[in-house]
Design an enzyme around this catalytic site. Structure first.
Site, mmCIF file in Angstrom:
data_model
loop_
_atom_site.group_PDB
_atom_site.id
_atom_site.type_symbol
_atom_site.label_atom_id
_atom_site.label_comp_id
_atom_site.label_asym_id
_atom_site.label_seq_id
_atom_site.Cartn_x
_atom_site.Cartn_y
_atom_site.Cartn_z
ATOM 1 N N GLU A 53 0.837 -1.210 0.000
ATOM 2 C CA GLU A 53 0.000 0.000 0.000
ATOM 3 C C GLU A 53 0.867 1.254 0.000
ATOM 4 O O GLU A 53 0.547 2.252 -0.646
ATOM 5 C CB GLU A 53 -0.894 0.058 1.253
ATOM 6 C CG GLU A 53 -1.842 -1.097 1.451
ATOM 7 C CD GLU A 53 -1.229 -2.231 2.277
ATOM 8 O OE1 GLU A 53 -0.072 -2.607 2.012
ATOM 9 O OE2 GLU A 53 -1.908 -2.753 3.160
ATOM 10 N N THR A 197 19.755 -40.181 1.754
ATOM 11 C CA THR A 197 19.880 -39.541 0.441
ATOM 12 C C THR A 197 21.247 -38.863 0.318
ATOM 13 O O THR A 197 21.885 -38.901 -0.736
ATOM 14 C CB THR A 197 18.726 -38.530 0.225
ATOM 15 O OG1 THR A 197 17.509 -39.271 0.185
ATOM 16 C CG2 THR A 197 18.875 -37.740 -1.055
ATOM 17 N N ARG A 208 19.431 -24.261 -9.244
ATOM 18 C CA ARG A 208 20.235 -23.973 -10.433
ATOM 19 C C ARG A 208 19.383 -23.339 -11.524
ATOM 20 O O ARG A 208 19.139 -23.927 -12.568
ATOM 21 C CB ARG A 208 20.944 -25.252 -10.878
ATOM 22 C CG ARG A 208 21.943 -25.712 -9.809
ATOM 23 C CD ARG A 208 22.846 -26.822 -10.224
ATOM 24 N NE ARG A 208 22.237 -28.134 -10.191
ATOM 25 C CZ ARG A 208 22.059 -28.851 -9.083
ATOM 26 N NH1 ARG A 208 22.409 -28.369 -7.907
ATOM 27 N NH2 ARG A 208 21.517 -30.048 -9.151
ATOM 28 N N VAL A 297 11.853 -40.847 4.818
ATOM 29 C CA VAL A 297 11.524 -39.527 5.371
ATOM 30 C C VAL A 297 10.123 -39.111 4.908
ATOM 31 O O VAL A 297 9.301 -38.647 5.698
ATOM 32 C CB VAL A 297 12.607 -38.503 4.960
ATOM 33 C CG1 VAL A 297 12.102 -37.091 5.074
ATOM 34 C CG2 VAL A 297 13.840 -38.699 5.827
ATOM 35 N N SER A 300 7.514 -40.907 6.970
ATOM 36 C CA SER A 300 7.362 -40.381 8.339
ATOM 37 C C SER A 300 6.519 -39.116 8.333
ATOM 38 O O SER A 300 5.629 -38.954 9.165
ATOM 39 C CB SER A 300 8.725 -40.061 8.952
ATOM 40 O OG SER A 300 9.433 -41.234 9.170
HETATM 41 N N1 LIG Z 1 13.074 -39.514 -6.789
HETATM 42 C C1 LIG Z 1 13.085 -38.677 -5.774
HETATM 43 O O1 LIG Z 1 12.286 -37.731 -5.717
HETATM 44 C C2 LIG Z 1 14.084 -38.860 -4.690
HETATM 45 C C3 LIG Z 1 14.282 -37.859 -3.761
HETATM 46 C C4 LIG Z 1 15.193 -38.085 -2.731
HETATM 47 C C5 LIG Z 1 15.854 -39.297 -2.657
HETATM 48 N N2 LIG Z 1 15.661 -40.231 -3.591
HETATM 49 C C6 LIG Z 1 16.336 -41.536 -3.506
HETATM 50 O O2 LIG Z 1 15.918 -42.137 -2.304
HETATM 51 C C7 LIG Z 1 16.963 -42.967 -1.825
HETATM 52 C C8 LIG Z 1 17.096 -42.777 -0.325
HETATM 53 O O3 LIG Z 1 15.850 -42.956 0.260
HETATM 54 P P1 LIG Z 1 15.667 -43.547 1.727
HETATM 55 O O4 LIG Z 1 14.210 -43.626 1.961
HETATM 56 O O5 LIG Z 1 16.501 -44.774 1.892
HETATM 57 O O6 LIG Z 1 16.371 -42.483 2.631
HETATM 58 P P2 LIG Z 1 16.052 -41.025 3.173
HETATM 59 O O7 LIG Z 1 14.599 -40.813 3.332
HETATM 60 O O8 LIG Z 1 16.840 -40.055 2.403
HETATM 61 O O9 LIG Z 1 16.737 -41.143 4.573
HETATM 62 C C9 LIG Z 1 16.208 -42.017 5.519
HETATM 63 C C10 LIG Z 1 16.979 -41.855 6.789
HETATM 64 O O10 LIG Z 1 16.669 -40.609 7.415
HETATM 65 C C11 LIG Z 1 16.908 -40.753 8.788
HETATM 66 N N3 LIG Z 1 15.839 -40.221 9.616
HETATM 67 C C12 LIG Z 1 16.018 -39.464 10.715
HETATM 68 N N4 LIG Z 1 14.862 -39.198 11.294
HETATM 69 C C13 LIG Z 1 13.914 -39.777 10.563
HETATM 70 C C14 LIG Z 1 12.510 -39.850 10.692
HETATM 71 N N5 LIG Z 1 11.854 -39.248 11.694
HETATM 72 N N6 LIG Z 1 11.836 -40.554 9.774
HETATM 73 C C15 LIG Z 1 12.466 -41.144 8.747
HETATM 74 N N7 LIG Z 1 13.805 -41.123 8.583
HETATM 75 C C16 LIG Z 1 14.530 -40.438 9.482
HETATM 76 C C17 LIG Z 1 17.023 -42.253 9.059
HETATM 77 O O11 LIG Z 1 18.389 -42.572 9.282
HETATM 78 P P3 LIG Z 1 18.985 -42.416 10.764
HETATM 79 O O12 LIG Z 1 18.032 -43.153 11.656
HETATM 80 O O13 LIG Z 1 20.323 -42.951 10.708
HETATM 81 O O14 LIG Z 1 18.947 -40.970 11.043
HETATM 82 C C18 LIG Z 1 16.572 -42.881 7.782
HETATM 83 O O15 LIG Z 1 17.207 -44.099 7.513
HETATM 84 C C19 LIG Z 1 18.211 -42.572 -2.570
HETATM 85 O O16 LIG Z 1 18.562 -43.608 -3.438
HETATM 86 C C20 LIG Z 1 17.803 -41.363 -3.379
HETATM 87 O O17 LIG Z 1 18.398 -41.376 -4.644
HETATM 88 C C21 LIG Z 1 14.793 -40.045 -4.604
#
Ligand SMILES: NC(=O)c1ccc[n+]([C@@H]2O[C@H](COP(=O)([O-])OP(=O)(O)OC[C@H]3O[C@@H](n4cnc5c(N)ncnc54)[C@H](OP(=O)(O)O)[C@@H]3O)[C@@H](O)[C@H]2O)c1
Length: 363
Positions: A53, A197, A208, A297, A300
């Site tokens: 405004e 990840t 980017r 993640v 969760s």
């Molecule tokens: N296509 C897409 O959009 C996309 C995006 C991102 C990733 N990705 C792929 O996803 C894969 C990884 O996925 P992911 O599911 O294994 O791993 P993530 O979701 O990246 O990480 C999971 C880790 O986060 C930690 N964490 C801490 N607090 C948490 C909570 N409250 N709830 C859940 N996790 C928690 C845990 O490890 P701790 O307990 O040790 O802390 C858990 O093992 C990779 O290969 C990546 O390339 C794809």
């Protein structure tokens, strides 16, 4: 389109042009019309700067007198970093105020309108209300709940997978869709991933696009197992904050802090507590966060009903496989009756892919 709608749309367009640069403040636009001529236009450019405004009044000068102002959000009534806009409109001799939405900010909420009405100014509320409310969905949540607006983004194949069973995930979607994600990053204050990840992909998590703004990088890591050579810790391209549980490694915490990384210990015993994470982010003035998975993640956040908006890029590809992770991992929901539905669903084609945008409704 009515005359009121025409000018309000112009005010909305001005507001929207500032997307990504006003947070934690709302997007606001204003247009002043006198004798069927536009005499002033304004938008809120950044927190701490003049409100829309005031910019419009400055442009209109003497021509504001007797004019009508179209403003997308109720003029403020409080002495914040800038003076109350409602009083400035009265002082400038504005005759009519057309407002899209009332301000949900508890310290304004209707008080701006009261100031105007007491000064015998005609006030109309609700022109293009829905469009204005949606434009400020981030602010509307943040100002009331003091927690960030959470958008979950994922890129999946047509069968919902985010990587192959060998954890290969480059690339699922087309270049056009990936570019679109950079616009989402630009609009959010923070970007959040799980530590897995970071371990698997070592991403930069930056924006980017030309003039893009790098969001704050937020990593969930319950024990602090993040590799200290990860790009998010060493490249200095943006701040990185790590949220951990009470079960964190004290030595690694010191090393991370020496690298300039902020570590927040949440209330979770062995896993990062998400509610607490959101409360801390709110206290730190983080208004919006883009959750970029992975599947654990994402699950969760969805299971705890903490996702406000979902943006899913779906590529016309199939990879199948029991072991290849889906974007919504975890145990899954037991019964169809409890499935999370999306409302206000929009579908757009981006390159070869489809973008689904919707708002989860939790049962
Ligand atoms: N296509 C897409 O959009 C996309 C995006 C991102 C990733 N990705 C792929 O996803 C894969 C990884 O996925 P992911 O599911 O294994 O791993 P993530 O979701 O990246 O990480 C999971 C880790 O986060 C930690 N964490 C801490 N607090 C948490 C909570 N409250 N709830 C859940 N996790 C928690 C845990 O490890 P701790 O307990 O040790 O802390 C858990 O093992 C990779 O290969 C990546 O390339 C794809």
């Amino acid at each position: 389109m009515s005359e009121h709608e025409f000018y309000m749309r112009l005010a909305l367009d001005n507001a929207k042009a500032m997307k990504g640069q006003t947070d934690p403040n709302p997007l606001v636009g204003a247009v002043i019309v006198n004798d069927h001529r536009i005499v002033g236009v304004g938008a809120h450019l950044k927190a701490g700067g003049p409100h829309a405004e005031i910019h419009a009044l400055r442009m209109a000068g003497e021509l504001a007198k007797g004019g009508t102002i179209y403003v997308t959000l109720e003029p403020c009534s409080h002495h914040g970093r800038t003076g109350p806009c409602a009083e400035a409109l009265v002082a400038a001799g504005i005759k009519k105020v057309i407002i899209a939405t009332l301000d949900p900010n508890p310290i304004v909420a209707g008080n701006g309108v009261s100031i105007l009405e007491k000064a015998n100014i005609e006030v109309i509320v609700g022109v293009c209300e829905e469009e204005s409310r949606k434009m400020n969905e981030v602010f509307n949540k943040f100002i009331v709940k003091k927690q960030p607006f959470m958008t979950l983004k994922a890129a999946t194949t047509l069968d919902g997978k985010i990587s192959s069973y060998t954890w290969d995930s480059k690339w699922i979607t087309s270049e056009e869709a990936r570019l679109d994600v950079h616009h989402l990053r630009n609009e959010n204050t923070g970007i959040l991933v799980g530590v897995h990840t970071v371990i698997k992909d070592d991403p930069e998590l930056t924006t980017r696009i030309p003039n893009g703004r790098n969001p704050l990088r937020i990593i969930l890591d319950s024990t602090l197992r993040i590799p200290l050579k990860s790009k998010v810790l060493t490249d200095q391209k943006a701040d990185t904050w790590i949220f951990t549980s009470e079960n964190f490694n004290h030595e690694v915490k010191r090393e991370l802090e020496n690298l300039g990384v902020k570590v927040f210990v949440t209330k979770g015993k062995n896993r990062v507590d998400l509610q607490d994470t959101l409360n801390i982010l709110g206290e730190q003035n983080v208004a919006s966060v883009l959750i970029e998975g992975g599947g654990e993640v994402n699950a969760s956040f969805l299971n705890e009903q903490l996702v406000d908006k979902l943006v899913l890029y779906v590529a016309p590809k199939l990879i199948g496989g029991k072991q290849s992770p889906s974007f919504f991992a975890g145990e899954g929901i037991e019964k169809m009756a409890n499935a999370i539905e999306l409302e206000e669903l929009e579908i757009n084609k981006i390159g070869k892919d489809f973008r689904y945008t919707g708002y989860p409704v939790y049962s």
